[in-house]
Motif scaffolding. Structure first.
Motif, PDB file in Angstrom:
ATOM      1  N   TYR B 318      43.907  39.876  46.266  1.00  0.00           N
ATOM      2  CA  TYR B 318      43.974  38.426  46.132  1.00  0.00           C
ATOM      3  C   TYR B 318      44.403  37.838  47.470  1.00  0.00           C
ATOM      4  O   TYR B 318      45.512  38.073  47.942  1.00  0.00           O
ATOM      5  CB  TYR B 318      44.962  38.053  45.024  1.00  0.00           C
ATOM      6  CG  TYR B 318      44.942  36.592  44.683  1.00  0.00           C
ATOM      7  CD1 TYR B 318      43.852  36.031  44.030  1.00  0.00           C
ATOM      8  CD2 TYR B 318      46.010  35.767  45.031  1.00  0.00           C
ATOM      9  CE1 TYR B 318      43.826  34.682  43.718  1.00  0.00           C
ATOM     10  CE2 TYR B 318      45.989  34.417  44.730  1.00  0.00           C
ATOM     11  CZ  TYR B 318      44.884  33.884  44.070  1.00  0.00           C
ATOM     12  OH  TYR B 318      44.856  32.552  43.773  1.00  0.00           O
ATOM     13  N   ASN B 321      43.283  32.478  47.959  1.00  0.00           N
ATOM     14  CA  ASN B 321      42.965  31.919  46.642  1.00  0.00           C
ATOM     15  C   ASN B 321      41.727  32.518  45.999  1.00  0.00           C
ATOM     16  O   ASN B 321      41.087  31.872  45.173  1.00  0.00           O
ATOM     17  CB  ASN B 321      42.776  30.404  46.714  1.00  0.00           C
ATOM     18  CG  ASN B 321      44.101  29.706  46.790  1.00  0.00           C
ATOM     19  OD1 ASN B 321      45.103  30.233  46.288  1.00  0.00           O
ATOM     20  ND2 ASN B 321      44.116  28.567  47.437  1.00  0.00           N
ATOM     21  N   MET B 322      41.345  33.700  46.409  1.00  0.00           N
ATOM     22  CA  MET B 322      40.225  34.332  45.711  1.00  0.00           C
ATOM     23  C   MET B 322      40.409  35.846  45.698  1.00  0.00           C
ATOM     24  O   MET B 322      41.266  36.391  46.394  1.00  0.00           O
ATOM     25  CB  MET B 322      38.897  33.935  46.331  1.00  0.00           C
ATOM     26  CG  MET B 322      38.731  34.289  47.772  1.00  0.00           C
ATOM     27  SD  MET B 322      37.105  33.795  48.341  1.00  0.00           S
ATOM     28  CE  MET B 322      37.310  32.059  48.561  1.00  0.00           C
ATOM     29  N   ALA B 422      36.519  33.410  43.250  1.00  0.00           N
ATOM     30  CA  ALA B 422      37.534  32.784  42.414  1.00  0.00           C
ATOM     31  C   ALA B 422      36.938  32.286  41.103  1.00  0.00           C
ATOM     32  O   ALA B 422      37.664  32.021  40.162  1.00  0.00           O
ATOM     33  CB  ALA B 422      38.194  31.634  43.157  1.00  0.00           C
ATOM     34  N   GLU B 445      35.332  30.392  34.864  1.00  0.00           N
ATOM     35  CA  GLU B 445      35.826  31.763  34.925  1.00  0.00           C
ATOM     36  C   GLU B 445      35.139  32.638  33.885  1.00  0.00           C
ATOM     37  O   GLU B 445      35.297  33.849  33.886  1.00  0.00           O
ATOM     38  CB  GLU B 445      37.345  31.780  34.717  1.00  0.00           C
ATOM     39  CG  GLU B 445      38.058  31.221  35.921  1.00  0.00           C
ATOM     40  CD  GLU B 445      39.560  31.275  35.818  1.00  0.00           C
ATOM     41  OE1 GLU B 445      40.064  31.882  34.853  1.00  0.00           O
ATOM     42  OE2 GLU B 445      40.215  30.707  36.695  1.00  0.00           O
TER      43      GLU B 445
END
Lengths: 271, 469
Positions: B318, B321-322, B422, B445
């Motif tokens: 990670y 932010n991804m 992400a 998601e």
């Protein structure tokens, strides 16, 4: 007694009561006389009726061949339609079977009679009338009409189950449609032909009502003969049983030969 | 898109092939050349049109429009039995009533070849497929792998110029499949035959082929050698289909300079418009792990998961932010902080499949405070616009949520899905009033299958409304 045999009990009882015992009774009657003494007299008497047996086999054979010739192309033809149309056509084929056999045969009588539908029609056209009822042709026609569905359905079932990929594979390897038919479809449909033939030939051999109604007295078949031993004025159940017994053996022999022909083909389909 | 040069070596040529079934376009103006003795693989997900293309070459299907040339002769209207191509079917399609010898000899008997020659050719082919002595067996007495070899022998015995193979190994187990892959490749190299091989297995395609044709939705996405397809995927679909990848949204700043993951990088690509949105691909094996305080660390991140894959470890890191997929032989623990490094030539830049970054849609004011677009109506207070006037809506992709169709504002089919570190970037298909193809972009998601109908729910508070002049 274990669970399995307990479940089997009702069926076993049924088979003993309604299959095995009657069968043994036929054999018993075949080889006995009125006073319950063992005898070959009944079997020897059958010699007088070889003509009737031969006629029965010949008529049944003719009807079977005609059924096959009609059914095979028709069964192929059905498989070309959409699934829904196929179902509909099969129902149409079975529909006459849901009508009483006696009624259907009466219908044929009114069509073929001396003053029946066909002859009336010919008369209005000014044409000479035909003698149709009470001929061997009429009996065979009746058999074909009654037993045709039993030929079409097994053949249709086997043909419709042939993997379409096999036909494509045949084309792919250079076979045109005629060669594909001869080398792939026909050999793979043999099991259907065999079961169709036995389903028509066996009941046709022992049929009796059709021959009486459409054949008159001169075209009596072994079925009529057996019937008259039990129901008619010539009451003789011992001879009737002997006739049934011999007929059973002849049919069993013929079927054994047909099955043998089928065996190599079905083996291949078991995968 | 075309393969190769139009030269004398081309054995097969497909020209503008289109076909549709029940109103659905399966192939759309497909153009393709296939060279003599080449091993070509059609690779793509199910429903991409690869099998349809194969069936058109075999002659089982006739295209609605377009032409098929074989050895520079138009064979579009020739039936299958007149074509010098043979097929190995997916389920083998061996004749159950014939033994192995008769199966292989089928094509030769049709051609009325002399008996001794048939015998010779069949036994030679049985040697090629390693099944000598099996002549008298029936297909049902053979294992799947053996049946497959017989199917191959039955096709090859006719000495076709092209052998078509329709996912021939998909019914075999993994080990046997690997072995057959090598055998097929060897067979092809020793013969005078071009192989056209259809598969949805990217590894199979990369191992066996001289040329890979990647297809999706009836169109060729990319044609190239396995190396080209793997190293230089032309778009995000190819990159995603060919193997696990990190695919990110980026912007090309100028030649050799790209922005993604909130940073600027040097790269080796050029020829894009300034500020053009692009897809950026970095293969998981190209990401190197360095100490987090090292100068070479491009990003610093935390290991989120580690899975042992036999030869290497596969981990998710990670950072920025991804999630980054990384393959490494180093054994590291979950939770460790590490740096990630990569060089400019590890960055693959591709034009976007869809160049839309957000959703802009026309809508109509149908009531004092109600706006309607597609079949969706929503209220916006203090709108102050006349009824009947046109407005422009900007709907951010992250403001649209996937919900069950009972609660949805609209139900649309999913056309494309690509994981972007992400979130999944999804495109939903619809037709506007003039029947133009349009797409709604959604960031979600959820993981969904392409082609399924999914319910979408809009967060109307995030929709921007502008009066359209």
């Amino acid at each position: 007694m274990n669970r399995f045999s307990l479940k089997f009990l009702p069926y076993g009882l049924f088979m003993i009561l309604f299959t095995l015992i009657p069968f043994l009774m036929i054999i018993w009657f075949s080889f006995t006389n009125e006073s319950c003494g063992l005898t070959f007299e009944n079997i020897l008497k059958i010699g007088n009726y070889w003509g009737v047996i031969a006629r029965s086999l010949a008529f049944a054979l003719a009807a079977t061949i005609i059924c096959l010739v009609i059914s095979y192309p028709f069964a192929c033809f059905i498989t070309k339609f959409s699934k829904l149309t196929q179902k509909l056509l099969i129902i149409l084929i079975m529909l006459p079977m849901w009508t009483n056999l006696l009624l259907r045969t009466y219908a044929w009588m009114t069509i073929l009679e001396k003053n029946g539908l066909i002859n009336n029609f010919l008369k209005t056209l000014g044409l000479p009338q035909l003698r149709m009822i009470n001929t061997p042709g009429a009996v065979i026609l009746g058999m074909v009409y009654d037993f045709l569905p039993f030929m079409i359905i097994p053949i249709y079932t086997t043909i419709s189950k042939i993997d379409k990929n096999l036909i494509e594979a045949g084309n792919d390897l250079g076979a045109n449609s005629l060669q594909t038919f001869r080398r792939i479809i026909l050999p793979l449909s043999v099991p259907g032909i065999v079961s169709g033939v036995s389903m028509v030939f066996v009941p046709a051999t022992s049929t009796f009502i059709i021959s009486q109604m459409l054949g008159g007295g001169s075209n009596a078949l072994v079925g009529d003969l057996i019937e008259s031993q039990f129901m008619g004025s010539t009451y003789n159940p011992w001879l009737g049983s002997a006739l049934s017994f011999v007929l059973m053996i002849i049919i069993a022999l013929i079927m054994a030969i047909t099955r043998k022909f089928d065996k190599t083909e079905t083996e291949a389909l078991l995968n | 898109m075309e393969l190769g040069l139009k030269n004398m070596n081309n054995i097969l040529e497909l020209k503008d092939i289109s076909i549709s079934f029940e109103g659905e376009q399966i192939l759309d103006k497909l153009n393709l050349y296939i060279r003599d003795r080449e091993f070509v693989t059609f690779l793509g997900p199910s429903g991409c049109g690869k099998t349809t293309t194969l069936r058109i070459i075999a002659g089982f299907l006739k295209p609605d429009s377009g032409e098929v040339f074989f050895d520079n002769k138009n064979i579009t209207n020739d039936p299958p039995h007149k074509r010098n191509v043979n097929t190995v079917f997916q389920r083998y399609a061996l004749f159950p009533h014939l033994n192995v010898f008769e199966n292989i000899a089928f094509g030769l008997k049709i051609k009325k070849m002399p008996k001794n020659e048939i015998k010779e050719r069949v036994s030679r082919l049985l040697k090629v497929v390693n099944l000598e002595g099996f002549e008298r067996r029936r297909p049902f007495q053979l294992s799947g792998g053996q049946q497959q070899r017989i199917a191959i022998a039955r096709a090859l015995v006719n000495r076709p110029k092209i052998l078509l193979l329709d996912e021939p190994l998909c019914a075999l187990d993994l080990k046997l499949r690997k072995q057959m892959q090598l055998e097929l490749k060897e067979m092809q190299q020793s013969l005078d035959t071009a192989f056209i091989y259809v598969t949805h297995d990217q590894e199979e395609a990369l191992t066996m082929s001289d040329t890979v044709v990647v297809m999706n939705e009836g169109e060729i996405q990319q044609i190239g050698t396995p190396e080209e397809i793997y190293n230089e995927p032309k778009n995000a679909f190819v990159a995603d289909f060919i193997g696990q990848s990190n695919i990110l949204n980026g912007v090309m700043l100028k030649d050799y300079r790209v922005y993604f993951a909130k940073k600027e990088f040097d790269c080796v690509d050029k020829g894009f418009k300034p500020r053009q949105p692009v897809d950026v691909v970095i293969r998981p094996e190209d990401l190197q792990i360095v100490p987090k305080d090292s100068n070479s660390a491009k990003f610093v991140g935390k290991i989120d998961s580690v899975v042992f894959k036999g030869v290497h470890y596969e981990m998710e890191v990670y950072a920025q932010n991804m999630y980054w997929l990384v393959q490494t032989t180093k054994h590291l623990k979950k939770g460790e902080e590490i740096g990630l490094n990569f060089s400019p030539d590890d960055i693959h830049i591709m034009s976007k499949l869809f160049d839309q970054m957000t959703n802009i849609m026309m809508a109509t004011v149908i009531d004092e405070d109600t706006i309607k677009f597609l079949d969706v109506e929503f209220k916006r207070v203090f709108l102050n616009l006349e009824v009947g006037c046109q407005v422009k809506l900007t709907i951010p992709p992250e403001s649209i949520h996937l919900v069950s169709s009972d609660f949805a504002d609209i139900v649309l089919p999913l056309d494309s899905i690509i994981y972007k570190g992400a979130y999944n970037e999804m495109y939903f298909y619809y037709e506007d009033e003039e029947e133009n193809d349009k797409y709604i972009l959604v960031h979600s998601e959820n993981e969904e299958e392409v082609g399924t109908e999914l319910g979408l729910k809009f967060d109307f508070s995030q929709v921007e409304v502008e009066k359209f002049e």
